[in-house]
Each structure stands twice: as C-alpha cells, then as structure tokens.
Write a protein that holds these residues in place. Structure first.
Motif, mmCIF file in Angstrom:
data_model
loop_
_atom_site.group_PDB
_atom_site.id
_atom_site.type_symbol
_atom_site.label_atom_id
_atom_site.label_comp_id
_atom_site.label_asym_id
_atom_site.label_seq_id
_atom_site.Cartn_x
_atom_site.Cartn_y
_atom_site.Cartn_z
ATOM 1 N N PHE A 21 65.926 55.221 18.432
ATOM 2 C CA PHE A 21 65.284 56.358 19.107
ATOM 3 C C PHE A 21 63.974 55.929 19.771
ATOM 4 C CE2 PHE A 21 62.334 60.034 18.803
ATOM 5 C CZ PHE A 21 62.995 60.916 19.640
ATOM 6 N N SER A 22 63.208 55.055 19.090
ATOM 7 C CA SER A 22 61.909 54.632 19.632
ATOM 8 C C SER A 22 62.063 53.855 20.936
ATOM 9 C CB SER A 22 61.150 53.780 18.608
ATOM 10 O OG SER A 22 61.741 52.494 18.485
ATOM 11 N N LYS A 23 63.254 53.283 21.157
ATOM 12 C CA LYS A 23 63.504 52.494 22.371
ATOM 13 C C LYS A 23 64.312 53.273 23.415
ATOM 14 C CE LYS A 23 63.495 48.233 19.695
ATOM 15 N NZ LYS A 23 64.348 47.288 18.981
ATOM 16 N N ASP A 24 64.644 54.520 23.097
ATOM 17 C CA ASP A 24 65.487 55.328 23.974
ATOM 18 C C ASP A 24 64.744 55.670 25.277
ATOM 19 O OD1 ASP A 24 66.675 57.794 25.132
ATOM 20 O OD2 ASP A 24 67.991 57.675 23.390
ATOM 21 N N PRO A 25 65.353 55.424 26.430
ATOM 22 C CA PRO A 25 64.719 55.764 27.704
ATOM 23 C C PRO A 25 64.367 57.253 27.809
ATOM 24 C CG PRO A 25 66.677 54.403 28.074
ATOM 25 C CD PRO A 25 66.672 54.777 26.625
ATOM 26 N N GLY A 26 65.159 58.095 27.132
ATOM 27 C CA GLY A 26 64.890 59.538 27.127
ATOM 28 C C GLY A 26 63.563 59.859 26.472
ATOM 29 N N LEU A 27 63.243 59.129 25.387
ATOM 30 C CA LEU A 27 61.966 59.337 24.704
ATOM 31 C C LEU A 27 60.822 58.895 25.611
ATOM 32 C CD1 LEU A 27 60.277 60.053 22.192
ATOM 33 C CD2 LEU A 27 60.607 57.696 21.416
ATOM 34 N N LYS A 28 60.997 57.756 26.254
ATOM 35 C CA LYS A 28 59.977 57.237 27.163
ATOM 36 C C LYS A 28 59.676 58.255 28.265
ATOM 37 C CE LYS A 28 58.795 52.822 29.282
ATOM 38 N NZ LYS A 28 59.298 51.491 29.679
#
Length: 201
Positions: free
Chosen positions: A73-80
């Motif tokens: 999740f921390s690397k998810d483009p959506g989070l970014k």
C-alpha cells in the motif's frame, strides 16, 4: 474493583509515515476521506501528530493486520496521488514496526517523543531500558510504546509522553542517559521527533 491492566505486550504491527504538508486542515480532510481505502488494505487509523517545531510536519501511525499488504500500500501509485491531492510536499518516510509494549492508560498532556536508534542486541537493550524507568519518570518522561523494525529487531523505536519538556531535554543530554544507552548497546545517537497528538482514532 481491581485496576484495569492498560499494558499490552501482544505484538502489534504498525506503519508510521512522516511527511510535510502545505496546509494541515486541507490534508486532514483528505486523509479522513480515504479511510475506506485504508480499511480495504487492513490498515486502521490510530494516531496523528504534528511536529512541535514545525506543525506542518505530520506523523501518521496506523495499525496494520497484514504487514505485506501495508508495505504494498505504501508504494501504491494511488496513495501517492491521494497524498499529492491532500497537499503532501516532499517524499514521505515510512517505517514498518512491531510494537512489543504499549501502555494504553488515559493521561493528560499530548506531547510525545518518537525516538529511533540501532542496538547491538534487542534483549540486552530491553533489560537496560526497563531498568531506567524511574529515571525517566523523575524527568517527565513516560513510556507509551516501544518495539522494533518489523524485519530487524536491532532497529528500535520508542514513543514516550513528555510531561516536563525542560527536564526531558536535560535528561536526553545527560551523562546518566549516555551511560544507560552504553549499557543497553545503543549505537550512535537516536533520531528524535517531538510531536503533539492532534487525533486519536
């Protein structure tokens, strides 16, 4: 009636993120608007803090059910993308930790210190750390949680409540603490972040 035990020693996986925001109110609205995405990834909001010296430096601590999912999740483009929309500036720093001690007792005051440092041996450090409890209490420092990196117990994290910042700052610079750290096998100087809790979930 017996006193309620507020100490938790069952290991609790957490993810901690620290990042800068352009506007806290805009960011917190965005953060809370994405709660369903976190829950879908078995991530539960826990505590939000703002830096004492820079209130636009934000610390987010969440509880996680599945560490692999949290890391993904921390690397998810959506989070970014969501972070950018919320006004996060710069690159967030994520830590994945297993807290092995938590004190959940209600207490006055919302100032906290999060210290991260390396140790030679977890068990030796924990013994020396526990022996320093009274010294910390005498200097306005109450341990709220401690643990280690989820993958490496040589990387320690300690969260304390600070009831007297003057005494605490003097203690952190003291020879007494230097001796305790040496006895506990602490390597180098702790990375300390002082913050004020602004949300508890």
């Amino acid at each position: 009636m017996p006193a309620t035990n507020t100490i938790i020693t069952t290991p609790q996986n957490m993810m901690i993120a620290i990042h800068k925001v352009a506007n806290f109110e805009k960011w917190i609205t965005s953060y809370e608007g994405h709660d369903s995405i976190r829950l879908a990834n078995q991530i539960h909001s826990y505590v939000i803090g703002r830096g004492l010296t820079d209130p636009n430096l934000v610390m987010v601590a969440v509880k996680v059910d599945d560490m692999a999912k949290a890391k993904a999740f921390s690397k998810d483009p959506g989070l970014k993308k969501a972070m950018k929309q919320g006004g996060v500036t710069g690159t967030p720093v994520f830590s994945f930790v297993t807290m092995t001690f938590q004190d959940t007792a209600k207490m006055d005051g919302d100032i906290r210190s999060r210290a991260m440092f390396n140790v030679k041996d977890w068990d030796a450090w924990q013994k020396a750390f526990e022996e320093g409890t009274q010294d910390r209490l005498n200097n306005g420092i109450i341990v709220r949680a401690y643990g280690h990196d989820a993958d490496d117990n040589h990387k320690v994290v300690v969260v304390t409540a600070v009831t007297d910042t003057g005494k605490a700052n003097a203690y952190w610079k003291s020879d007494m603490l230097k001796s305790r750290m040496a006895a506990g096998g602490v390597i180098g100087q702790p990375d300390r972040f002082m913050f004020r809790i602004v949300r508890r979930y």
